[in-house]
Motif scaffolding. Sequence first.
Motif, PDB file in Angstrom:
ATOM      1  N   ALA A 129      26.455 -13.383 100.216  1.00 33.92           N
ATOM      2  CA  ALA A 129      27.472 -13.928  99.612  1.00 33.92           C
ATOM      3  C   ALA A 129      28.019 -14.788 100.676  1.00 33.92           C
ATOM      4  O   ALA A 129      27.920 -14.996 101.801  1.00 33.92           O
ATOM      5  CB  ALA A 129      28.679 -12.977  99.027  1.00 33.92           C
ATOM      6  N   ASP A 173      32.071 -19.067  97.646  1.00 30.29           N
ATOM      7  CA  ASP A 173      32.196 -17.953  96.382  1.00 30.29           C
ATOM      8  C   ASP A 173      33.558 -17.607  96.243  1.00 30.29           C
ATOM      9  O   ASP A 173      33.931 -16.476  95.822  1.00 30.29           O
ATOM     10  CB  ASP A 173      31.175 -16.882  96.992  1.00 30.29           C
ATOM     11  CG  ASP A 173      29.823 -17.154  96.663  1.00 30.29           C
ATOM     12  OD1 ASP A 173      29.509 -18.163  96.101  1.00 30.29           O
ATOM     13  OD2 ASP A 173      29.024 -16.609  97.268  1.00 30.29           O
ATOM     14  N   LEU A 196      34.983 -12.863  95.435  1.00 33.72           N
ATOM     15  CA  LEU A 196      33.908 -12.967  96.012  1.00 33.72           C
ATOM     16  C   LEU A 196      32.872 -12.219  95.507  1.00 33.72           C
ATOM     17  O   LEU A 196      31.821 -12.326  95.191  1.00 33.72           O
ATOM     18  CB  LEU A 196      33.787 -12.838  97.478  1.00 33.72           C
ATOM     19  CG  LEU A 196      32.515 -13.005  98.322  1.00 33.72           C
ATOM     20  CD1 LEU A 196      32.822 -13.872  99.618  1.00 33.72           C
ATOM     21  CD2 LEU A 196      32.358 -11.924  98.685  1.00 33.72           C
ATOM     22  N   ARG A 226      31.614 -12.545  91.991  1.00 32.29           N
ATOM     23  CA  ARG A 226      30.638 -13.962  91.980  1.00 32.29           C
ATOM     24  C   ARG A 226      29.212 -13.069  92.420  1.00 32.29           C
ATOM     25  O   ARG A 226      28.501 -13.532  91.841  1.00 32.29           O
ATOM     26  CB  ARG A 226      31.170 -14.989  92.738  1.00 32.29           C
ATOM     27  CG  ARG A 226      30.134 -16.257  92.518  1.00 32.29           C
ATOM     28  CD  ARG A 226      30.700 -17.518  93.353  1.00 32.29           C
ATOM     29  NE  ARG A 226      29.721 -18.359  93.467  1.00 32.29           N
ATOM     30  CZ  ARG A 226      29.706 -19.237  92.546  1.00 32.29           C
ATOM     31  NH1 ARG A 226      30.211 -19.394  91.585  1.00 32.29           N
ATOM     32  NH2 ARG A 226      28.673 -20.330  92.876  1.00 32.29           N
ATOM     33  N   ALA A 227      29.430 -12.141  93.498  1.00 29.30           N
ATOM     34  CA  ALA A 227      28.116 -12.121  93.971  1.00 29.30           C
ATOM     35  C   ALA A 227      27.608 -11.078  93.266  1.00 29.30           C
ATOM     36  O   ALA A 227      26.091 -10.594  93.260  1.00 29.30           O
ATOM     37  CB  ALA A 227      28.461 -11.006  95.558  1.00 29.30           C
ATOM     38  N   GLU A 242      30.564 -24.562  90.634  1.00 27.12           N
ATOM     39  CA  GLU A 242      28.726 -24.094  90.456  1.00 27.12           C
ATOM     40  C   GLU A 242      28.092 -25.104  91.072  1.00 27.12           C
ATOM     41  O   GLU A 242      26.886 -25.330  90.901  1.00 27.12           O
ATOM     42  CB  GLU A 242      28.577 -23.576  89.250  1.00 27.12           C
ATOM     43  CG  GLU A 242      28.705 -22.125  88.734  1.00 27.12           C
ATOM     44  CD  GLU A 242      30.040 -21.840  88.793  1.00 27.12           C
ATOM     45  OE1 GLU A 242      30.672 -20.906  89.595  1.00 27.12           O
ATOM     46  OE2 GLU A 242      30.962 -22.397  88.112  1.00 27.12           O
TER      47      GLU A 242
END
Length: 270
Positions: free
Chosen positions: A159, A164, A219, A222-223, A251
Amino acid sequence: MPVDNFPPPDQTLDALAHRLEASEDYRVLRRLRPSVLSHRPEGRGLRTGLFVDLETTGLDPRQDEIIEIGMVPFIYRIDGILLGTLPTFSRLREPSIPVPSLVQDLTGLTPEHLAGQTVSADEVAAFAPDASLVIAHNAAFDRPFLERFCPAFVNKPWACSMEDVPWDQAGFEGRKLGHLGLQAGFFFDGHRAVDDCQAAIALLGHTGFPESRSALSLLLERARTVWKRLWAEYAPFELKNTLKARGVPLERRFRWPAQSLVHRQAARRG
């Protein structure tokens, strides 16, 4: 008054800092003091993360070399609460190619500092098994260098604390590590690997996001998401604004190989 009756210097400085902070006319910056755990906690819902930062001779992992590796393991809950850091790993490495003066000025690492310094892939690989997630501040830079040097990280989930985390949602401006730290109220000795890792980990513990969420929780969210990457091959640089106008801002990722060294170096240190 006897000297023994004076408060310790640290308490005096803290009292002065609190008085300044009570005024709307001052903001106080404190030196970063990492939250170091005395032992590795155990329990359900706890994970080990690994923050990495590299200093290199340049920007191309195919021809440039690592001159410093910093790694800081840390413990977090799966809901994104940061518990603290574990003992750090810091090594210098003498490269087989010259270190450009630009890199020497940026990092403070001269050929004299690096002479005779070595680090093995096995030493670095020892940190991979425990890491549920590897994080870097600009992982697009650090990841290919580390994976090339130590294949144990090729299949690890990664990540990026720069890309992120929606820092603007917590009122931050910009994404450069030093600038983020200043806005969070602390300063640190930047451009050395372990110091950068500790600063980024401290920022991941910041809870000023909507719903009091931490940067780390965002984070992690998102990861854990599955992403697809599309390449717009042979797209001319003149169309960059058109391409960037498409998609969700967080993105969008567009890069052209013809970027100048100075611009790319600034992006790498973001």
